[in-house]
Design an enzyme around this catalytic site. Structure first.
Site, mmCIF file in Angstrom:
data_model
loop_
_atom_site.group_PDB
_atom_site.id
_atom_site.type_symbol
_atom_site.label_atom_id
_atom_site.label_comp_id
_atom_site.label_asym_id
_atom_site.label_seq_id
_atom_site.Cartn_x
_atom_site.Cartn_y
_atom_site.Cartn_z
ATOM 1 N N ARG A 47 0.834 -1.221 0.000
ATOM 2 C CA ARG A 47 0.000 0.000 0.000
ATOM 3 C C ARG A 47 0.867 1.269 0.000
ATOM 4 N NH1 ARG A 47 -3.464 2.843 4.256
ATOM 5 N NH2 ARG A 47 -5.333 3.558 3.181
ATOM 6 N N ILE A 73 -7.653 7.283 -0.669
ATOM 7 C CA ILE A 73 -7.422 5.841 -0.788
ATOM 8 C C ILE A 73 -8.187 5.243 0.386
ATOM 9 C CG2 ILE A 73 -5.187 6.091 0.424
ATOM 10 C CD1 ILE A 73 -4.207 3.564 -0.990
ATOM 11 N N SER A 74 -8.989 4.209 0.102
ATOM 12 C CA SER A 74 -9.869 3.656 1.132
ATOM 13 C C SER A 74 -9.072 2.991 2.250
ATOM 14 C CB SER A 74 -10.815 2.631 0.517
ATOM 15 O OG SER A 74 -11.428 3.154 -0.628
ATOM 16 N N GLN A 75 -9.777 2.799 3.378
ATOM 17 C CA GLN A 75 -9.215 2.105 4.529
ATOM 18 C C GLN A 75 -8.933 0.641 4.137
ATOM 19 O OE1 GLN A 75 -11.954 2.657 7.661
ATOM 20 N NE2 GLN A 75 -10.903 1.329 9.093
#
Ligand code: SAH
Length: 226
Positions: A47, A73-75
């Site tokens: 990530r 950016i998503s969790q």
């Protein structure tokens, strides 16, 4: 406040890469990401490559982070839960609406034959394409487009994932889902609580299942100038 060692806590000074990875995976598991294939894909895709600048050192925390163009950016645990709900199969063709950083698409690319991903921001698409190239992820094709219309030329899809919230599932996306296919998307007003839903298409029609509450940036009409 979180207790020391809690997976939601900020990076621990002096932690090795291996320890950081263990903590990242532990946080995913403790938040319900239990599918072995999904965890393996998330272990493989770093990530940190998808978060630039200022927030790069928080890439391994289980939190959404800002990216370019005012997007996020998503969790990671939400990425994991959505991927798990999608139940992607090795021969599947998957459409993602909302490329953003490219992180979700990179994870999907480990699990299926082909990923099409679209974003209304050209800059985000260009940056994600560069990362896909560097990682050799040749089964991802990224386009700048308004994803609420899907991709008629590439349709139908075995799986569709939308990572921005619409009030209702967009009609063209429902139409571009194969019979037997699954779509996962957040629905609801952008500034209130949204629901993550799973739509399953059978020969009798569409079935809707509510999974949990979430918060995503809104699905916006049209291409952006950026
Ligand atoms: N999946 C991303 C996070 C996406 S954030 C990741 O893994 O990083 C949501 C994204 O949806 C934003 O990049 C935003 O530009 C995009 N978006 C919003 N409305 C859209 C639309 N109509 N068509 C395509 N993309 C859209």
């Amino acid at each position: 406040m979180t207790a020391k060692g809690d997976p939601g806590e900020a990076g621990i000074p002096g932690e090795t890469d291996a320890e950081r990875k263990m903590r990242f995976l532990y946080a995913l598991r403790s938040r319900g990401v239990t599918d072995g294939r999904v965890l393996t894909a998330m272990e493989k895709v770093d990530r940190g490559l998808f978060v630039r600048g200022h927030f790069a050192d928080r890439a391994y925390e289980d939190m959404p982070l800002p990216i370019a163009c005012g997007q996020t950016i998503s969790q990671p645990s939400v990425v994991g839960l959505m991927t798990q709900a999608l139940n992607v199969q090795p021969r599947d063709t998957v459409l993602e609406v909302g490329t953003g950083s490219g992180y979700q698409a990179a994870i999907l690319s480990q699990l299926c034959r082909r990923v099409y991903t679209v974003d209304r921001h050209r800059r985000l698409v260009a940056e994600a394409q560069e990362i896909f190239r560097n990682l050799g992820l040749v089964n991802i094709t990224a386009f700048s487009a308004d994803g609420s219309f899907g991709l008629p030329d590439q349709a139908p899809f075995d799986r569709i994932i939308v990572t921005a919230a619409a009030e209702d599932p967009p009609g063209p996306l429902l139409a571009q889902l194969k019979v037997g296919g699954i779509m996962v998307l957040p629905v609801g007003q952008s500034d209130t609580v949204q629901s993550l839903i799973k739509v399953t298409r059978s020969d009798r029609g569409y079935e809707y299942e509510e999974l949990r509450s979430v918060r995503f940036v809104p699905l916006v009409e049209g291409l952006s100038n950026e």
